[in-house]
Design a protein around this motif. Structure first.
Motif, mmCIF file in Angstrom:
data_model
loop_
_atom_site.group_PDB
_atom_site.id
_atom_site.type_symbol
_atom_site.label_atom_id
_atom_site.label_comp_id
_atom_site.label_asym_id
_atom_site.label_seq_id
_atom_site.Cartn_x
_atom_site.Cartn_y
_atom_site.Cartn_z
ATOM 1 N N ASN A 31 0.801 -1.237 -0.043
ATOM 2 C CA ASN A 31 -0.006 0.056 0.045
ATOM 3 C C ASN A 31 0.785 1.385 -0.024
ATOM 4 O O ASN A 31 0.376 2.369 0.513
ATOM 5 C CB ASN A 31 -1.195 -0.044 1.322
ATOM 6 N N GLU A 32 1.997 1.005 -0.392
ATOM 7 C CA GLU A 32 2.985 2.317 -0.971
ATOM 8 C C GLU A 32 2.207 3.224 -1.822
ATOM 9 O O GLU A 32 1.813 2.694 -2.668
ATOM 10 C CB GLU A 32 4.297 1.904 -1.025
ATOM 11 N N ASN A 33 2.998 4.650 -1.907
ATOM 12 C CA ASN A 33 2.520 5.300 -3.216
ATOM 13 C C ASN A 33 3.590 4.808 -4.139
ATOM 14 O O ASN A 33 4.549 4.774 -3.882
ATOM 15 C CB ASN A 33 2.780 6.658 -2.840
ATOM 16 N N TYR A 188 -5.204 5.671 6.132
ATOM 17 C CA TYR A 188 -5.882 5.762 4.683
ATOM 18 C C TYR A 188 -6.597 6.998 4.482
ATOM 19 O O TYR A 188 -7.385 6.973 3.331
ATOM 20 C CB TYR A 188 -6.095 4.468 4.157
ATOM 21 N N LYS A 214 1.681 6.524 3.191
ATOM 22 C CA LYS A 214 0.709 5.963 2.100
ATOM 23 C C LYS A 214 0.543 7.024 1.243
ATOM 24 O O LYS A 214 1.243 7.295 0.233
ATOM 25 C CB LYS A 214 -0.403 5.386 3.010
ATOM 26 N N SER A 335 -2.587 -3.430 -3.992
ATOM 27 C CA SER A 335 -2.527 -2.194 -3.727
ATOM 28 C C SER A 335 -2.489 -1.605 -5.137
ATOM 29 O O SER A 335 -2.502 -2.156 -6.164
ATOM 30 C CB SER A 335 -1.017 -1.655 -3.194
#
Ligand SMILES: *Cc1c(COP(=O)(O)O)cnc(C)c1O
Length: 357
Positions: A31-33, A188, A214, A335
């Motif tokens: 769920n990283e950018n 989030y 995130k 993700s």
């Protein structure tokens, strides 16, 4: 040579948190950018680091950054506490409001760190399960809270890994159900909509967790914060590591907070990609469930999930396999990345599922 006596009893049988860190061409598991910092932000950071006083200890509480975050949230310095990302602050929360003889209400399935911290601090874990569609069983939670013996509870909104949010009305009811400390984990929230930060004015028993990891592209930096009333912050300051937020992270945090508007179009693009992916996933006939998400990830249920995970990995795409986690049988978490990464994932997933036997 002498042998060593056993470690603390609460460590027996404990399995360390495993983020399943594996290199891959397309990283859609944590769920990283998928984008690093905007160039303007990076330039400001690099300029500040030229001739930087690396030899000096940092400001222990990161007061400049506290002020900037407080201003953004209509709060005061004393309502903000920085940490070595959300994970450290979750541990501080467990230390300060948990402990032997005390209880955490855990609403499962959710982020596994809460229960792990409870175990480490000798806190008893009381579980209430989500419904079959992973929505909150609001009445069951409120009934359990009303018994009055719960010391702390985390409501993750949006929830990881299931993606849904808690309604504002429910959060208010939870805050009114007892005097337990209620953490709203808003890791989030930028992808979802309204924060419950305004509820702090009326509710001393609320604490909000946020992270730079995130929406703000800083998973590698380790920076997060909580927002709460001063009486709560004071207790957390007693347990935190005095220098947990290093000086370089403070520079990075200030550069991000000064430029939050640069992240808005990126967050918008991720939300659009998420909604598009949900549509596309629902068109793949072998996908059994696609859960609505307000975050930057999507939980899906597929046949032979562990095999599908493996075949995706062989195709260079890393996603998160939850198929062996209690309550998440058959589930993978995807993700939301860049458009081309998401397209590749959709294509490979459709192919793999159509070839499964
Ligand atoms: C990612 C995440 C966090 C915090 O992550 P850090 O990188 O430690 O800031 C907290 N809660 C949830 C639910 C998360 O998914």
């Amino acid at each position: 040579m002498k042998t060593v006596r056993p470690s603390a009893p609460q460590l027996e049988g404990l399995v360390p948190y495993d983020p399943k860190y594996l290199p891959a061409r397309v990283m859609l598991s944590a769920n990283e950018n998928s984008q690093s910092l905007p160039p303007e932000v990076e330039e400001r950071i690099l300029a500040e680091l030229k001739g930087f006083a690396f030899n000096r200890y940092p400001d222990p509480l990161a007061n400049d950054l506290r002020d900037a975050i407080a201003a953004r949230n209509g709060l005061k310095r004393g309502n903000v506490l920085l940490g070595n990302a959300g994970d450290e602050l979750l541990f501080d929360f467990a230390l300060a409001w948990g402990g032997p003889g005390r209880k955490l209400l855990n609403i499962v399935p959710t982020f596994s760190v809460y229960a792990a911290n409870a175990r480490l601090t000798g806190t008893e874990v009381v579980e209430v399960s989500r419904k079959a569609d992973y929505s909150l069983d609001e009445q069951a939670i409120l009934d359990r809270m009303a018994q009055g013996d719960i010391d702390q509870v985390v409501i993750t909104t949006p929830n990881n890994p299931t993606g849904g949010i808690a309604s504002r009305e429910f959060i208010v009811n939870l805050l009114n159900a007892s005097d337990a400390l209620v953490m709203a984990d808003e890791a989030y929230i930028e992808f979802a909509g309204e924060s419950c930060v305004d509820l702090l004015a009326e509710h001393e028993n609320l604490i909000i967790l946020r992270t730079f990891s995130k929406a703000y592209s800083c998973a590698g930096v380790r920076l997060g914060y909580v927002l709460a009333n001063e009486s709560v912050i004071t207790e957390l300051v007693k347990v935190r590591q005095p220098y947990s937020v290093d000086a370089v992270s403070q520079v990075i945090g200030r550069a991000v907070v000064a430029n939050l508007e640069l992240f808005e179009p990126r967050i918008e693009a991720i939300k659009q990609q998420r909604d598009l992916m949900i549509q596309k996933l629902r068109q793949i006939p072998q996908v059994q469930d696609v859960y609505d998400s307000q975050a930057n990830f999507i939980l899906v249920r597929v046949p032979q999930a562990d095999r599908v995970w493996e075949l995706l990995y062989e195709a260079g795409i890393l996603v998160r396999d939850f198929s062996r986690s209690r309550g998440l049988e058959g589930c993978l978490r995807l993700s939301v990345g860049l458009a081309e990464e998401n397209q590749l994932l959709m294509d490979e997933l459709a192919r793999i599922l159509s070839e499964l036997r």
